[in-house]
Design a protein around this motif. Sequence first.
Motif, PDB file in Angstrom:
ATOM      1  N   GLU B  27      -0.655   4.367   3.871  1.00  0.00           N
ATOM      2  CA  GLU B  27      -2.075   4.645   3.678  1.00  0.00           C
ATOM      3  C   GLU B  27      -2.591   4.060   2.376  1.00  0.00           C
ATOM      4  OE1 GLU B  27      -2.011   9.344   2.831  1.00  0.00           O
ATOM      5  OE2 GLU B  27      -3.952   8.406   2.488  1.00  0.00           O
ATOM      6  N   PHE B  31      -5.797   1.628   2.808  1.00  0.00           N
ATOM      7  CA  PHE B  31      -7.058   1.865   2.097  1.00  0.00           C
ATOM      8  C   PHE B  31      -7.399   0.660   1.222  1.00  0.00           C
ATOM      9  CE2 PHE B  31      -9.978   3.254  -1.118  1.00  0.00           C
ATOM     10  CZ  PHE B  31     -10.756   4.242  -0.536  1.00  0.00           C
ATOM     11  N   ALA B  33      -6.461  -2.456   1.530  1.00  0.00           N
ATOM     12  CA  ALA B  33      -6.835  -3.632   2.312  1.00  0.00           C
ATOM     13  C   ALA B  33      -8.292  -3.534   2.754  1.00  0.00           C
ATOM     14  CB  ALA B  33      -5.920  -3.757   3.527  1.00  0.00           C
ATOM     15  N   GLU B  34      -8.737  -2.318   3.017  1.00  0.00           N
ATOM     16  CA  GLU B  34     -10.109  -2.162   3.493  1.00  0.00           C
ATOM     17  C   GLU B  34     -11.126  -2.145   2.351  1.00  0.00           C
ATOM     18  OE1 GLU B  34     -10.528   0.881   6.420  1.00  0.00           O
ATOM     19  OE2 GLU B  34     -12.664   0.460   6.735  1.00  0.00           O
ATOM     20  N   PHE B  35     -10.784  -1.525   1.220  1.00  0.00           N
ATOM     21  CA  PHE B  35     -11.811  -1.272   0.212  1.00  0.00           C
ATOM     22  C   PHE B  35     -11.508  -1.797  -1.192  1.00  0.00           C
ATOM     23  CE2 PHE B  35     -12.473   2.358   3.226  1.00  0.00           C
ATOM     24  CZ  PHE B  35     -13.733   1.979   3.672  1.00  0.00           C
ATOM     25  N   ASP B  36     -10.252  -1.989  -1.534  1.00  0.00           N
ATOM     26  CA  ASP B  36      -9.911  -2.315  -2.920  1.00  0.00           C
ATOM     27  C   ASP B  36      -8.720  -3.279  -2.960  1.00  0.00           C
ATOM     28  OD1 ASP B  36      -9.666  -2.364  -5.653  1.00  0.00           O
ATOM     29  OD2 ASP B  36      -9.422  -0.197  -5.906  1.00  0.00           O
ATOM     30  N   PRO B  37      -8.943  -4.498  -2.405  1.00  0.00           N
ATOM     31  CA  PRO B  37      -7.818  -5.422  -2.203  1.00  0.00           C
ATOM     32  C   PRO B  37      -7.369  -6.105  -3.481  1.00  0.00           C
ATOM     33  CG  PRO B  37      -9.864  -6.430  -1.441  1.00  0.00           C
ATOM     34  CD  PRO B  37     -10.212  -5.025  -1.869  1.00  0.00           C
ATOM     35  N   GLN B  38      -6.781  -5.350  -4.390  1.00  0.00           N
ATOM     36  CA  GLN B  38      -6.206  -5.906  -5.604  1.00  0.00           C
ATOM     37  C   GLN B  38      -4.680  -5.832  -5.493  1.00  0.00           C
ATOM     38  OE1 GLN B  38      -8.418  -5.125  -9.385  1.00  0.00           O
ATOM     39  NE2 GLN B  38      -9.166  -3.338  -8.282  1.00  0.00           N
ATOM     40  N   TRP B  60     -10.388   5.005  -5.951  1.00  0.00           N
ATOM     41  CA  TRP B  60     -11.346   5.484  -4.937  1.00  0.00           C
ATOM     42  C   TRP B  60     -10.619   6.158  -3.785  1.00  0.00           C
ATOM     43  CZ3 TRP B  60     -15.708   6.212  -6.980  1.00  0.00           C
ATOM     44  CH2 TRP B  60     -16.174   5.342  -7.970  1.00  0.00           C
ATOM     45  N   HIS B  61      -9.394   5.717  -3.520  1.00  0.00           N
ATOM     46  CA  HIS B  61      -8.575   6.400  -2.515  1.00  0.00           C
ATOM     47  C   HIS B  61      -8.239   7.815  -2.996  1.00  0.00           C
ATOM     48  CE1 HIS B  61      -4.717   6.118   0.211  1.00  0.00           C
ATOM     49  NE2 HIS B  61      -5.587   7.000   0.653  1.00  0.00           N
ATOM     50  N   ALA B  64     -11.148   9.928  -2.367  1.00  0.00           N
ATOM     51  CA  ALA B  64     -11.259  10.257  -0.942  1.00  0.00           C
ATOM     52  C   ALA B  64     -10.233  11.324  -0.553  1.00  0.00           C
ATOM     53  CB  ALA B  64     -11.085   8.991  -0.101  1.00  0.00           C
TER      54      ALA B  64
END
Lengths: 150, 150
Positions: B27, B31, B33-38, B60-61, B64
Amino acid sequence: MSDLLRFEDFHVGRKFDCGPYHVTKEEIVEFAAEFDPQPHHLDEEAAKSSMLGGLAASGWHVCAIAMRMLADTLILKIANRGGVGSREGRWMKPVRPGDTLRMEIEVVEARASNSRPDVGFVTFDCRIYNAREQVALVSMTPIIGKRSAP
Amino acid sequence: MSDLLRFEDFHVGRKFDCGPYHVTKEEIVEFAAEFDPQPHHLDEEAAKSSMLGGLAASGWHVCAIAMRMLADTLILKIANRGGVGSREGRWMKPVRPGDTLRMEIEVVEARASNSRPDVGFVTFDCRIYNAREQVALVSMTPIIGKRSAP
């Protein structure tokens, strides 16, 4: 790597534009099911009778979308080392299925680290707009490498 | 519906315990890959040489996840009408694959709405811990219905 934006490049008042980001019903419901399973984020009928007046994205989803817009436009061009947090998140208007969002970033603070001479803290205020109006403000404070580390 | 917790029930200082929430590598990567691809959220090898010293969840994960812990434990028992935002998020320590998180909520402010006599704003400070230490602070301000609307 020398063409990355570094701490020295982020003077207070500098602005960057991010987006667009298209919000779908499917992703609103998917995020809510995983992290914020409240009726007004999950179910169109239940949402109609809620204070939001219809299905709307979780505020934390809006924050995650802000991060994604930052990532797509800017973060991989920055000597970014991580983030220390967010000093404010304001969810001002509902984010709806079908909204196309854009984001304006403004540097509101830039502070060299006391303990680590090679980095500084830069605070971005990220103002998020749909086609009509501002819907959210999300602050972020990345840790950014300096151009000239001692 | 009368057994829901209402605005009047949230006096400053009242505490609630939430969790546990088990964080998986899958997870964290999903997460990110979808929102914070660093790289330090996506790739174990790249993360080792980052400031985080290993793969860690996006901040941010973590926010959430805090919302999810609140939802599982408390939010569906509250006359909750939505949220206005977060006045602070602090990502203090990395959240790692395999961490089991718990959260302590403390009511730090409760304020009746000036414009809407039937609701009030309650601010929660949510302190998130792994097995060893506090890893984050996430503030949230839900809008909560009053027990006795005029």
